[in-house]
Scaffold this motif. Structure first.
Motif, mmCIF file in Angstrom:
data_model
loop_
_atom_site.group_PDB
_atom_site.id
_atom_site.type_symbol
_atom_site.label_atom_id
_atom_site.label_comp_id
_atom_site.label_asym_id
_atom_site.label_seq_id
_atom_site.Cartn_x
_atom_site.Cartn_y
_atom_site.Cartn_z
ATOM 1 N N ASP A 86 -10.055 -3.994 -1.320
ATOM 2 C CA ASP A 86 -9.690 -2.598 -1.081
ATOM 3 C C ASP A 86 -9.822 -1.830 -2.397
ATOM 4 O O ASP A 86 -8.881 -1.745 -3.183
ATOM 5 C CB ASP A 86 -8.258 -2.512 -0.539
ATOM 6 C CG ASP A 86 -7.936 -1.122 0.020
ATOM 7 O OD1 ASP A 86 -8.396 -0.127 -0.584
ATOM 8 O OD2 ASP A 86 -7.226 -1.032 1.034
ATOM 9 N N MET B 89 -7.383 1.293 -3.038
ATOM 10 C CA MET B 89 -6.005 0.979 -3.427
ATOM 11 C C MET B 89 -5.960 0.313 -4.801
ATOM 12 O O MET B 89 -4.997 0.498 -5.558
ATOM 13 C CB MET B 89 -5.341 0.085 -2.372
ATOM 14 C CG MET B 89 -5.028 0.787 -1.053
ATOM 15 S SD MET B 89 -4.137 2.354 -1.242
ATOM 16 C CE MET B 89 -2.680 1.834 -2.136
ATOM 17 N N PHE C 58 -5.037 -5.962 -4.424
ATOM 18 C CA PHE C 58 -5.958 -5.087 -3.682
ATOM 19 C C PHE C 58 -7.422 -5.454 -3.959
ATOM 20 O O PHE C 58 -8.263 -5.397 -3.057
ATOM 21 C CB PHE C 58 -5.694 -3.623 -4.030
ATOM 22 C CG PHE C 58 -4.398 -3.099 -3.482
ATOM 23 C CD1 PHE C 58 -4.095 -3.215 -2.130
ATOM 24 C CD2 PHE C 58 -3.465 -2.504 -4.318
ATOM 25 C CE1 PHE C 58 -2.896 -2.741 -1.612
ATOM 26 C CE2 PHE C 58 -2.262 -2.024 -3.814
ATOM 27 C CZ PHE C 58 -1.967 -2.145 -2.453
ATOM 28 N N SER D 173 0.830 -1.206 0.000
ATOM 29 C CA SER D 173 0.000 0.000 0.000
ATOM 30 C C SER D 173 0.865 1.257 0.000
ATOM 31 O O SER D 173 0.594 2.213 -0.738
ATOM 32 C CB SER D 173 -0.923 0.022 1.218
ATOM 33 O OG SER D 173 -1.820 -1.067 1.188
#
Length: 372
Positions: free
Chosen positions: A323, A326, A318, A283
């Motif tokens: 997520d 991201m 991701f 990240s």
């Protein structure tokens, strides 16, 4: 009477040969559904994807496969380049054809893939059209990718023939490259020898877990998982060693190729085994646009250049970790490499415009990531 005896003998001999062949490779076709085709709705990039797909279809795709690079390059024995063909690229294109529901095209392209790369028990990793040369070694991850695509197609269409093909290819591949947790990077069909080392990026756990569904297979799967997990470099630099040597019983200290390191993380993420430290590290690199091409095992930057392919695999990770933010940040960095000059020979492709270079890996990985 003699003719009858002869025919009976031939029949019995054929049964014996058939029986031996079956004993050599036991094919177990899993009955349950895999989760190979699971995707999110994060990839809303129709405009960029259409340009990219058009470039691949017009400039890289030929009947036998996909060019390694749009740019023609001279032959080198130790590395595929230019207008050579890789089974890696064909496997990724087969995956995309399933994602995009191009089922007729899938059947036709798989037929050509076998013509180009098939070594009976595995697929050659590389074919050189100018020399009509099929290399006698595979790359195990590339075989697993093709097997995965076959299973995806079989499930999407309900075609049992392709599920059987996937299971048969896995059984043959397993015989030459897998044992007691080992996955050899390659097997040489001429020398009849497997590599001493196994790349940790080649352990595609999602595929392994699905096909190793017997009691013995599950034991081997646990051993395979342990091999990769024990290659963890630590929380300070939370990636994994590049490979494990089965003769020296040691992990490599070689520098890490980041796209391969990302493959290892992706495979762990697919089975919910991604370390939190790895997720956080990745990240940070995406946030700061600092996902470089090569690192030492201590985390020192060796090569500060970037790769669209590495960011595309990061996007897949991701997406798999749910997520969305991201994922989108990763894809934003990937699309920066798309050539938008309509006068360029590589318009729509992922590449370096002034060098007229567009590699199949970066283009196909981006295409797949856009469909996650």
């Amino acid at each position: 009477m003699q003719r009858k005896i002869k025919l009976v003998f031939i029949f019995l001999l054929s049964l014996l040969v058939t029986g031996c062949a079956k004993e050599e490779v036991q094919v177990n076709v899993p009955s349950g559904k895999s989760d190979f085709s699971q995707t999110t709705d994060y990839g809303q990039y129709s405009n960029q994807e259409n340009k990219l797909r058009s470039f691949i279809e017009k400039k890289l795709l030929i009947q036998k496969g996909i060019y390694t690079n749009f740019k023609k390059q001279s032959f080198k024995e130790d590395a595929a380049r230019g207008h050579e063909l890789l089974s890696e690229s064909s496997g990724m294109w087969l995956e995309y054809l399933v994602y995009s529901h191009q089922y007729k095209e899938f059947r036709e392209f798989y037929k050509e893939t076998k013509k180009t790369f098939d070594l009976k028990t595995q697929f050659s990793y590389r074919y050189t059209p100018s020399k009509k040369k099929k290399f006698p070694v595979n790359a195990t991850l590339d075989d697993l990718r093709i097997i995965k695509a076959l299973q995806m197609y079989g499930e999407a269409t309900g075609n049992k023939k392709y599920k059987k093909e996937a299971a048969t290819r896995f059984a043959m591949l397993k015989k030459n490259t897998m044992s007691k947790g080992k996955i050899a990077s390659f097997y040489d069909t001429d020398a009849k020898k497997q590599s001493a080392e196994g790349s940790l990026a080649y352990y595609d756990f999602q595929v392994l877990k699905y096909f190793e569904n017997t009691k013995q297979g599950q034991k081997m799967y646990r051993q395979q998982l342990a091999v990769v997990q024990n290659g963890y470099l630590g929380d300070a630099f939370p990636l994994y060693a590049s490979s494990y040597n089965w003769q020296s019983k040691s992990y490599s200290n070689a520098d890490l190729n980041t796209s391969e390191a990302m493959e290892t993380l992706l495979h762990l993420s697919k089975i919910n085994k991604l370390q939190k430290a790895s997720f956080n590290w990745l990240s940070r690199q995406v946030e700061n646009n600092t996902l470089y091409n090569t690192y030492s095992v201590n985390g020192n930057i060796i090569d500060r250049s970037h790769s669209a392919g590495s960011y595309a695999i990061a996007a897949m990770i991701f997406a798999n970790e749910h997520d969305k933010k991201m994922y989108q940040k990763s894809m934003k960095l990937v699309w920066k490499y798309q050539v938008l000059n309509k006068n360029s020979d590589i318009y729509g492709g992922i590449g370096i415009e002034h060098q007229n270079e567009a590699y199949s890996f970066n283009n196909l990985t981006t295409l797949l990531a856009a469909n996650y």
